[in-house]
Design a protein around this motif. Sequence first.
Motif, PDB file in Angstrom:
ATOM      1  N   VAL A 142      -0.622  -8.748  -1.112  1.00 53.52           N
ATOM      2  CA  VAL A 142      -1.288  -7.537  -1.101  1.00 53.52           C
ATOM      3  C   VAL A 142      -1.602  -7.092   0.630  1.00 53.52           C
ATOM      4  O   VAL A 142      -1.765  -7.524   1.162  1.00 53.52           O
ATOM      5  CB  VAL A 142      -2.351  -7.450  -1.739  1.00 53.52           C
ATOM      6  N   THR A 143      -0.763  -5.790   0.818  1.00 55.36           N
ATOM      7  CA  THR A 143      -1.126  -5.083   2.075  1.00 55.36           C
ATOM      8  C   THR A 143      -1.804  -3.916   2.219  1.00 55.36           C
ATOM      9  O   THR A 143      -2.241  -3.324   0.662  1.00 55.36           O
ATOM     10  CB  THR A 143       0.480  -4.650   2.452  1.00 55.36           C
ATOM     11  N   SER A 144      -2.338  -3.471   2.957  1.00 52.10           N
ATOM     12  CA  SER A 144      -3.174  -2.115   2.945  1.00 52.10           C
ATOM     13  C   SER A 144      -3.036  -1.573   4.445  1.00 52.10           C
ATOM     14  O   SER A 144      -2.549  -2.293   5.495  1.00 52.10           O
ATOM     15  CB  SER A 144      -4.806  -2.338   2.806  1.00 52.10           C
ATOM     16  N   ASN A 145      -3.343  -0.285   4.494  1.00 50.56           N
ATOM     17  CA  ASN A 145      -3.146   0.363   5.892  1.00 50.56           C
ATOM     18  C   ASN A 145      -4.148   1.572   5.816  1.00 50.56           C
ATOM     19  O   ASN A 145      -4.773   1.842   4.819  1.00 50.56           O
ATOM     20  CB  ASN A 145      -1.766   0.782   6.224  1.00 50.56           C
ATOM     21  N   GLY A 146      -4.486   2.042   7.091  1.00 48.08           N
ATOM     22  CA  GLY A 146      -5.496   3.159   7.331  1.00 48.08           C
ATOM     23  C   GLY A 146      -4.865   3.791   8.534  1.00 48.08           C
ATOM     24  O   GLY A 146      -4.203   3.650   9.365  1.00 48.08           O
ATOM     25  N   MET A 147      -5.630   5.146   8.428  1.00 50.39           N
ATOM     26  CA  MET A 147      -5.265   6.255   9.438  1.00 50.39           C
ATOM     27  C   MET A 147      -3.865   6.724   9.462  1.00 50.39           C
ATOM     28  O   MET A 147      -3.076   6.687   8.458  1.00 50.39           O
ATOM     29  CB  MET A 147      -5.744   5.623  10.943  1.00 50.39           C
ATOM     30  N   PHE A 148      -3.369   6.607  10.508  1.00 50.13           N
ATOM     31  CA  PHE A 148      -1.634   7.205  10.735  1.00 50.13           C
ATOM     32  C   PHE A 148      -0.851   6.071  10.565  1.00 50.13           C
ATOM     33  O   PHE A 148      -0.030   5.844  11.560  1.00 50.13           O
ATOM     34  CB  PHE A 148      -1.549   8.302  11.848  1.00 50.13           C
ATOM     35  N   LEU A 156       7.844  -3.387  -6.001  1.00 50.45           N
ATOM     36  CA  LEU A 156       6.791  -3.531  -4.890  1.00 50.45           C
ATOM     37  C   LEU A 156       5.254  -3.141  -5.088  1.00 50.45           C
ATOM     38  O   LEU A 156       4.525  -3.086  -4.124  1.00 50.45           O
ATOM     39  CB  LEU A 156       7.273  -2.449  -3.865  1.00 50.45           C
ATOM     40  N   THR A 157       4.950  -3.122  -6.412  1.00 51.27           N
ATOM     41  CA  THR A 157       3.822  -2.904  -6.645  1.00 51.27           C
ATOM     42  C   THR A 157       3.474  -3.727  -7.998  1.00 51.27           C
ATOM     43  O   THR A 157       4.278  -3.674  -9.011  1.00 51.27           O
ATOM     44  CB  THR A 157       3.231  -1.344  -7.010  1.00 51.27           C
ATOM     45  N   VAL A 158       2.255  -3.930  -8.288  1.00 56.04           N
ATOM     46  CA  VAL A 158       1.654  -4.512  -9.644  1.00 56.04           C
ATOM     47  C   VAL A 158       0.794  -3.614 -10.411  1.00 56.04           C
ATOM     48  O   VAL A 158       0.637  -3.603 -11.490  1.00 56.04           O
ATOM     49  CB  VAL A 158       0.994  -6.038  -9.425  1.00 56.04           C
ATOM     50  N   THR A 159       0.412  -2.535  -9.688  1.00 58.47           N
ATOM     51  CA  THR A 159      -0.530  -1.551 -10.293  1.00 58.47           C
ATOM     52  C   THR A 159       0.563  -0.233 -10.852  1.00 58.47           C
ATOM     53  O   THR A 159      -0.010   0.621 -11.785  1.00 58.47           O
ATOM     54  CB  THR A 159      -1.562  -0.878  -9.167  1.00 58.47           C
ATOM     55  N   GLY A 160       1.527  -0.078 -10.342  1.00 58.39           N
ATOM     56  CA  GLY A 160       2.397   1.207 -10.469  1.00 58.39           C
ATOM     57  C   GLY A 160       2.253   1.970  -9.258  1.00 58.39           C
ATOM     58  O   GLY A 160       2.914   3.121  -9.168  1.00 58.39           O
ATOM     59  N   GLY A 161       1.546   1.742  -8.123  1.00 55.31           N
ATOM     60  CA  GLY A 161       1.350   2.265  -6.949  1.00 55.31           C
ATOM     61  C   GLY A 161      -0.008   3.101  -7.028  1.00 55.31           C
ATOM     62  O   GLY A 161      -0.573   3.460  -7.801  1.00 55.31           O
ATOM     63  N   LEU A 162      -0.619   3.654  -5.752  1.00 59.70           N
ATOM     64  CA  LEU A 162      -1.689   4.221  -5.530  1.00 59.70           C
ATOM     65  C   LEU A 162      -1.750   5.457  -6.485  1.00 59.70           C
ATOM     66  O   LEU A 162      -2.706   5.886  -7.223  1.00 59.70           O
ATOM     67  CB  LEU A 162      -1.721   4.628  -3.940  1.00 59.70           C
ATOM     68  N   THR A 163      -0.451   6.147  -6.365  1.00 60.25           N
ATOM     69  CA  THR A 163      -0.293   7.524  -7.268  1.00 60.25           C
ATOM     70  C   THR A 163      -0.694   7.202  -8.684  1.00 60.25           C
ATOM     71  O   THR A 163      -1.427   8.103  -9.376  1.00 60.25           O
ATOM     72  CB  THR A 163       1.009   8.438  -7.007  1.00 60.25           C
ATOM     73  N   PHE A 164      -0.200   6.198  -9.314  1.00 62.38           N
ATOM     74  CA  PHE A 164      -0.278   6.141 -10.635  1.00 62.38           C
ATOM     75  C   PHE A 164      -1.289   4.980 -10.925  1.00 62.38           C
ATOM     76  O   PHE A 164      -1.695   4.943 -12.208  1.00 62.38           O
ATOM     77  CB  PHE A 164       1.060   5.725 -11.164  1.00 62.38           C
ATOM     78  N   TYR A 214       0.813  -1.241   0.069  1.00 62.77           N
ATOM     79  CA  TYR A 214       0.052   0.020  -0.037  1.00 62.77           C
ATOM     80  C   TYR A 214       0.915   1.368  -0.193  1.00 62.77           C
ATOM     81  O   TYR A 214       1.769   1.449   0.878  1.00 62.77           O
ATOM     82  CB  TYR A 214      -0.955  -0.070   1.230  1.00 62.77           C
ATOM     83  N   SER A 215       0.657   2.078  -1.025  1.00 62.09           N
ATOM     84  CA  SER A 215       1.269   3.137  -1.392  1.00 62.09           C
ATOM     85  C   SER A 215       0.939   4.592  -1.206  1.00 62.09           C
ATOM     86  O   SER A 215       1.132   5.182  -2.000  1.00 62.09           O
ATOM     87  CB  SER A 215       2.179   3.075  -2.462  1.00 62.09           C
ATOM     88  N   CYS A 216       0.207   4.875  -0.170  1.00 62.99           N
ATOM     89  CA  CYS A 216      -0.491   6.282   0.057  1.00 62.99           C
ATOM     90  C   CYS A 216       0.810   7.357   0.101  1.00 62.99           C
ATOM     91  O   CYS A 216       0.417   8.392  -0.503  1.00 62.99           O
ATOM     92  CB  CYS A 216      -1.311   6.199   1.310  1.00 62.99           C
ATOM     93  N   PHE A 217       1.876   6.936   0.726  1.00 62.56           N
ATOM     94  CA  PHE A 217       3.012   7.759   1.030  1.00 62.56           C
ATOM     95  C   PHE A 217       4.441   6.933   0.719  1.00 62.56           C
ATOM     96  O   PHE A 217       4.309   6.022   1.066  1.00 62.56           O
ATOM     97  CB  PHE A 217       3.111   8.788   2.323  1.00 62.56           C
ATOM     98  N   PRO A 218       5.219   7.686   0.274  1.00 59.45           N
ATOM     99  CA  PRO A 218       6.540   6.823   0.207  1.00 59.45           C
ATOM    100  C   PRO A 218       7.045   6.348   1.506  1.00 59.45           C
ATOM    101  O   PRO A 218       7.536   5.173   1.415  1.00 59.45           O
ATOM    102  CB  PRO A 218       7.414   7.880  -0.451  1.00 59.45           C
ATOM    103  N   SER A 219       6.911   7.180   2.527  1.00 54.57           N
ATOM    104  CA  SER A 219       7.359   6.644   3.826  1.00 54.57           C
ATOM    105  C   SER A 219       6.392   5.376   4.311  1.00 54.57           C
ATOM    106  O   SER A 219       7.046   4.299   4.790  1.00 54.57           O
ATOM    107  CB  SER A 219       6.938   7.723   4.982  1.00 54.57           C
ATOM    108  N   ALA A 220       5.230   5.004   3.837  1.00 56.14           N
ATOM    109  CA  ALA A 220       4.601   3.860   4.079  1.00 56.14           C
ATOM    110  C   ALA A 220       5.164   2.831   3.407  1.00 56.14           C
ATOM    111  O   ALA A 220       5.122   1.514   4.009  1.00 56.14           O
ATOM    112  CB  ALA A 220       3.103   4.016   3.552  1.00 56.14           C
ATOM    113  N   VAL A 221       5.647   2.737   2.334  1.00 50.75           N
ATOM    114  CA  VAL A 221       6.298   1.780   1.605  1.00 50.75           C
ATOM    115  C   VAL A 221       7.493   1.489   2.110  1.00 50.75           C
ATOM    116  O   VAL A 221       8.106   0.197   2.407  1.00 50.75           O
ATOM    117  CB  VAL A 221       6.595   2.134   0.085  1.00 50.75           C
TER     118      VAL A 221
END
Length: 236
Positions: free
Chosen positions: A115-121, A77-85, A52-59
């Motif tokens: 596949v990973t995911s995260n939420g909040m802070f 680290l991604t199969v989609t290109g990341g959240l931004t892309f 999950y790539s909401c921010f570079p630091s999260a990755v």
Amino acid sequence: MGLSHRSAQSHDHWFVTERDELHRSDAIELNGRSALNAAGIDIDDVVYLDLYSCFPSAVQVAVNALGLPLLDPDRPLTVTGGLTFGGGPGNNYGTHALATMTETLRKDPGAVGMVTSNGMFLTKHAVALYSTTPPRDEFRVTSPQLAVNARPRRVPTEHYSGTVQLETFTVRHDQQGLPERAIIVGRTGDGARTWSRSSDQGLMAALETEDLLGHSMRMADGHVEEISAVSREGLF
């Protein structure tokens, strides 16, 4: 088809200030270990990843927690290109990651994807493993929450006066792009964590142009008075 093998979910200490290390995630580490152990594999058996790539630091935090190399051309680290892309309006990126991982695994039967995911802070976390090969037994969701809860916690302290080490910081900018306020986190000699704010232009300029992490700061009633030029000791 793509089949779910194992999944694990838990959350880090709810209040950010209580987390032992701000650049680490116990929940991601233990989720990964729990899911992989339940599947009878290790991280080197995972061929495809989507962190999950909401921010570079999260990755970066996830890579460290899961024991992955940050830059491996043979295993992105991604199969989609990341959240931004790769897209993902609102909270829907996880669906994009799952759909793309399913397509990827169908082209490589028997391979395992994570596949990973995260939420909040960077608080709530989930890890799931997928493959076209059926799991050895029924799908299960595990939770290492009790183990996460047992990890060390930092004690916050307010209005601190004395010397601390600069643990981390951020500088907020206004709409014109000018430094507006610094939010500063320090550790006291007994390991407690204290937070401070400053609008001092000289301090904000130093934070943005020098590598001051780990340096000593003198605080009075929760306000930074000075950051020492003494080199970092024992923090990282």
